[in-house]
Design a protein around this motif. Structure first.
Motif, PDB file in Angstrom:
ATOM      1  N   VAL A 193       0.823  -1.205   0.000  1.00  0.00           N
ATOM      2  CA  VAL A 193       0.000   0.000   0.000  1.00  0.00           C
ATOM      3  C   VAL A 193       0.861   1.260   0.000  1.00  0.00           C
ATOM      4  CG1 VAL A 193      -1.692   1.328   1.324  1.00  0.00           C
ATOM      5  CG2 VAL A 193      -1.942  -1.143   1.114  1.00  0.00           C
ATOM      6  N   TYR A 194       1.854   1.313   0.865  1.00  0.00           N
ATOM      7  CA  TYR A 194       2.652   2.526   0.998  1.00  0.00           C
ATOM      8  C   TYR A 194       3.699   2.674  -0.101  1.00  0.00           C
ATOM      9  CZ  TYR A 194       0.117   3.592   5.169  1.00  0.00           C
ATOM     10  OH  TYR A 194      -0.902   3.916   6.023  1.00  0.00           O
ATOM     11  N   ASP A 195       3.892   1.625  -0.906  1.00  0.00           N
ATOM     12  CA  ASP A 195       4.773   1.732  -2.074  1.00  0.00           C
ATOM     13  C   ASP A 195       4.310   2.868  -2.984  1.00  0.00           C
ATOM     14  OD1 ASP A 195       5.757  -0.586  -1.020  1.00  0.00           O
ATOM     15  OD2 ASP A 195       5.362  -1.830  -2.778  1.00  0.00           O
ATOM     16  N   GLN A 196       3.008   3.091  -3.023  1.00  0.00           N
ATOM     17  CA  GLN A 196       2.431   4.097  -3.920  1.00  0.00           C
ATOM     18  C   GLN A 196       2.931   5.510  -3.625  1.00  0.00           C
ATOM     19  OE1 GLN A 196      -1.915   3.618  -4.500  1.00  0.00           O
ATOM     20  NE2 GLN A 196      -1.661   1.865  -3.128  1.00  0.00           N
ATOM     21  N   ILE A 197       3.311   5.763  -2.369  1.00  0.00           N
ATOM     22  CA  ILE A 197       3.818   7.092  -2.020  1.00  0.00           C
ATOM     23  C   ILE A 197       5.317   7.060  -1.737  1.00  0.00           C
ATOM     24  CG2 ILE A 197       1.627   8.071  -1.261  1.00  0.00           C
ATOM     25  CD1 ILE A 197       2.457   7.481   1.636  1.00  0.00           C
ATOM     26  N   GLY A 198       5.975   5.999  -2.222  1.00  0.00           N
ATOM     27  CA  GLY A 198       7.425   5.948  -2.154  1.00  0.00           C
ATOM     28  C   GLY A 198       8.004   5.382  -0.870  1.00  0.00           C
ATOM     29  N   ILE A 199       7.177   4.803  -0.016  1.00  0.00           N
ATOM     30  CA  ILE A 199       7.680   4.191   1.216  1.00  0.00           C
ATOM     31  C   ILE A 199       7.800   2.697   0.952  1.00  0.00           C
ATOM     32  CG2 ILE A 199       7.299   3.820   3.669  1.00  0.00           C
ATOM     33  CD1 ILE A 199       5.566   6.347   3.668  1.00  0.00           C
ATOM     34  N   THR A 200       9.022   2.273   0.678  1.00  0.00           N
ATOM     35  CA  THR A 200       9.251   0.877   0.309  1.00  0.00           C
ATOM     36  C   THR A 200      10.192   0.152   1.262  1.00  0.00           C
ATOM     37  OG1 THR A 200      11.042   1.564  -1.166  1.00  0.00           O
ATOM     38  CG2 THR A 200       8.843   1.344  -2.138  1.00  0.00           C
ATOM     39  N   ASP A 201      10.959   0.894   2.046  1.00  0.00           N
ATOM     40  CA  ASP A 201      11.937   0.284   2.941  1.00  0.00           C
ATOM     41  C   ASP A 201      11.467   0.437   4.377  1.00  0.00           C
ATOM     42  OD1 ASP A 201      14.097  -0.704   4.300  1.00  0.00           O
ATOM     43  OD2 ASP A 201      15.469   0.897   3.708  1.00  0.00           O
ATOM     44  N   PHE A 202      11.099  -0.669   4.982  1.00  0.00           N
ATOM     45  CA  PHE A 202      10.603  -0.640   6.358  1.00  0.00           C
ATOM     46  C   PHE A 202      11.640  -1.172   7.353  1.00  0.00           C
ATOM     47  CE2 PHE A 202       6.898  -0.753   3.631  1.00  0.00           C
ATOM     48  CZ  PHE A 202       6.200   0.333   4.131  1.00  0.00           C
ATOM     49  N   SER A 203      12.891  -1.208   6.938  1.00  0.00           N
ATOM     50  CA  SER A 203      13.940  -1.720   7.821  1.00  0.00           C
ATOM     51  C   SER A 203      14.331  -0.703   8.891  1.00  0.00           C
ATOM     52  CB  SER A 203      15.172  -2.118   7.008  1.00  0.00           C
ATOM     53  OG  SER A 203      15.701  -0.976   6.344  1.00  0.00           O
ATOM     54  N   ASP A 204      13.941   0.547   8.689  1.00  0.00           N
ATOM     55  CA  ASP A 204      14.350   1.598   9.623  1.00  0.00           C
ATOM     56  C   ASP A 204      13.143   2.247  10.305  1.00  0.00           C
ATOM     57  OD1 ASP A 204      16.178   3.148  10.971  1.00  0.00           O
ATOM     58  OD2 ASP A 204      16.208   4.720   9.450  1.00  0.00           O
ATOM     59  N   ILE A 205      12.139   1.458  10.628  1.00  0.00           N
ATOM     60  CA  ILE A 205      10.980   1.983  11.350  1.00  0.00           C
ATOM     61  C   ILE A 205      11.401   2.238  12.793  1.00  0.00           C
ATOM     62  CG2 ILE A 205       8.675   1.465  12.233  1.00  0.00           C
ATOM     63  CD1 ILE A 205       8.234  -0.270   9.765  1.00  0.00           C
TER      64      ILE A 205
END
Length: 132
Positions: free
Chosen positions: A8-20
């Motif tokens: 879902v968040y890929d659409q707004i350019g958030i693809t890397d969740f390793s640094d949450i």
């Protein structure tokens, strides 16, 4: 995010969740996601019934008004400061909201020992404060 809102968040350019980044408080939590430009999105949970989500150009505030043990009203306030990004941000929010509702409907089937730490934090808050 990657578990419940896959893609879902890929659409707004958030693809890397390793640094949450998560921070926990007695009555809530914050979650921050970063990308190459810096802070990409933030979620602030104020227990028991408020969630604030910020994405570049948009702010979404969700407040649950508990009516009784079986019914709640949900109030959603949406704000934008960037009309070019608004339609996309709103679509992402609506998709995530739909997924959240679907997950909530299944919550009775969840083994609480296997919940993610942030969900356990919220459940513990409810248990300690006698809120359902």
């Amino acid at each position: 995010i990657p578990t419940v809102h896959q893609g879902v968040y890929d659409q707004i350019g958030i693809t890397d969740f390793s640094d949450i980044k998560w921070e926990y408080y007695t009555n809530g939590s914050t979650q921050f996601v970063y990308d190459k430009q810096g802070l990409a999105a933030a979620w602030i949970a104020v227990y028991p019934y408020t969630m604030i989500e910020w994405q570049r150009g948009s702010l979404f505030v969700t407040v649950i008004e508990k009516q009784n043990t079986d019914q709640s009203n949900v109030h959603v306030f949406k704000y934008t400061d960037d009309s070019d990004q608004w339609d996309l941000n709103n679509t992402v929010w609506e998709t995530a909201w739909k997924q959240d509702r679907e997950q909530a409907e299944l919550i009775n089937e969840v083994n609480f020992e296997n919940l993610e730490i942030q969900k356990l934090h919220y459940r513990n808050y409810l248990k300690i404060n006698g809120t359902t």
